[in-house]
Design an enzyme around this catalytic site. Sequence first.
Site, short mmCIF file in Angstrom:
data_model
loop_
_atom_site.label_atom_id
_atom_site.label_comp_id
_atom_site.label_asym_id
_atom_site.label_seq_id
_atom_site.Cartn_x
_atom_site.Cartn_y
_atom_site.Cartn_z
N ASP A 134 7.06 -17.01 -50.40
CA ASP A 134 7.08 -15.55 -50.23
C ASP A 134 7.11 -14.79 -51.55
OD1 ASP A 134 9.68 -16.32 -50.77
OD2 ASP A 134 10.54 -15.43 -48.97
N ASP A 144 20.59 -16.37 -54.08
CA ASP A 144 20.64 -17.13 -52.83
C ASP A 144 21.34 -18.47 -52.92
OD1 ASP A 144 19.24 -15.08 -51.55
OD2 ASP A 144 17.30 -16.00 -51.96
#
Length: 770
Positions: A69, A483
Amino acid sequence: MNTSTKRRLFVIAILVAASVLFVTQVFASPAAMGKRDYTWRNVEIVGGGYVPGIIFNSSEPDLVYARTDIGGAYRWDPKAERWIPLLDWVGWDDWGLTGVDSLATDPVDPNRVYVLAGTYTNDWDPGNGAILRSKNRGRTWRRTDLPFKSGGNMPGRNMGERLVIDPNDNSILYLGTRSGNGLWRSTDYGKSWSQVTSFPAVGSYAQDPSDTGGYLSDPLGVVWVVFDPQTGSPGSATQTIYVGVADLGTSIYRSTDGGETWEALPGQPTDPPFMPHHAKLASNGVMYITYNNNGGPYDGSMGDVWKYDTGTETWTNINPDPSSTTNSWFGYGGLAVDAQNPDTVMVAALNMWWPDVVIWRSTDGGATWSRIWDFGAEWPNRDNHYVQDISAAPWLDWGASPALPEVSPKLGWMVGDLDIDPFNSDKMLYGTGATIYGTNNLTEWDAGNPITISVQAQGLEETSVQDLISPPEGAPLISALADIAGFRHDDLSVVPSTMFLNPYTGTTSSLDYAELSPNIIVRTGWGDNGNAGYSTDGGSTWIPMATEPEGSGGGVIAVAADGASIVWSTGGAVYYSLDNGNTWTASAGISGDARVATDRVDSEWAYAFAAGTFYVSKDRGATFTATTATGLPAEGPVRFKAVPDHRGHVWLAGGSDEEGVYGLWFSRNAGATFTKLRHIEEADTIGFGKAAPWRRYPALYISAQIHGVRGIYRSDNGGRSWVRINDDDHQYAWTGAAITGDPRVYGRVYISTNGRGILYGDLSHPHPQH
């Protein structure tokens, strides 16, 4: 260096009152170094980001691509058993091209591959989308700009594929777009495009139409295209085409005349109102479709699975868990059909966050299903029909030991794509929010034996890097990542066994080490059990700070040279601590969203910068005083660092084009005055490394633009001259978060990326500038 190719640019600068000891000229050689003199490698993490799509070529074995992404696209190298990055040539201004919304590999000419590039459809990405096309499997590319944006990191990026090649006439491609732009077609191998004006839908579903920022309110659009190859012949266009759109209810359309006219596919399910995420047409003419009530990849709470027999035009519900239509627990995403056995189909829950994702398999066209794991006879036990191997990325267990039925490591989450190798029924791959998993003994499932699920993301590095430090002793590199927290790397070629824990900060925003006592390290981020921690053993183990200032989380943190005090800008205020975070006191003389750092020699000194003003503290951050320095950027991101072994030396990079104040500044008097390096037009990061031979001042590294050329630059002589050390094939898009040299290896530099992990460059043939 070949004198016929290098370019010398001399600029005489008049400097103020001996405020600096350097820069009597600026020498920039934007393209002189790089391929010949620098070798670039990834620091090994393996994965670390979302992989929404895996695409097998249907005519050549072992030709597989993965799309990410925010981190570009990859091709699988079957000999090395690693993924090869394909978009490292994307530069600073075109960073949006690293978001891949779809990818197509040509079934007629396997050398051809196409990418639908563009990261955001709102104003976060200033550029429009583009079709990237390659005739050599992604080694080189040509670009066709589109008149609209694309969204590789937008909602619904797990749906697809949007970009598809006609299997009979490979000059024809179809493109499903976002934002209400409909269906598009190319008849010249992707060079030019026109809208299919007869197509009746645009895919109007948006996750949150009220979102004024445009991220959740943008329509997901036309999400997949499927050709029926039996309705064409080699060299002639396929006649029957199916297209799925992001609408709740009627959502699949068909053309039987090569895309000239379209109709809603008769009999399609519309109640409950779901949208089709994926469709696969098996060799026996049966099309399988997974449905979800939302676009994903984070959301979606209900779903369904259907099959459509294209020969009899009949629909059959084959939902492996019918409760998914009402249970508000999960919807479906990934879908795979075995090309060797068209009745073998697999589906995955897209977003079953707890206790674990479920994958189902059927060998009778969906009449019956089995799960990859089941709940045990007694709660909370579970019966796993797999064994999991995370040795290639052992941090995937997140250091967790949850109570059953949850396990760690998990099989994954956000499983938007699931694929069986068309040439090998035993091989399956699927993407997750953190890695690629796969198996090479899939058919053991059918015999009732466990399959082996292992990490298969080697070479794919997708972390978003927030900060980097390279202390003078201990581990050569410690990182702050989005993350997945961050890592201590004792060996750059070895994946660490664990991420930062105690506390686990999902995204670590900042870290620092004590220059004179480098085993002391501090970090901050956003965590579930604390937002900041410190280490006294070089980052091997961590201790949560006992208290945190009100409103803390993220921001920038710095530790004094002797490790005895900490300064923390939380984003709303600046605080200091003299006892490793047991207590915090608001700093006087400064407020707001300041950036902070400490002097690397004098432990009493700390620095801060906010809105064009530089501040200094000479009492460990208790009080800050604005200096009289002028000409610094008041807008745009700014990053600054103090120089090891040089008291009061500070380098500052940043600014914005809009303000017109952008570049690199230097102070050798603790920020009392700054001098701008005149011919560095833009600079965003500054770092220091081991000095060149016969030099005393550290090597300087910047991500910057000099004479119109963006790149990674090094100076060996205190900024008098600069040389570009990367090349056009190794640009890595946006590199503006962090950079640092290595204090123990001359020429080595570590650079941050937003989706391509941590890169480091080594100088092959050291030859310092003179």
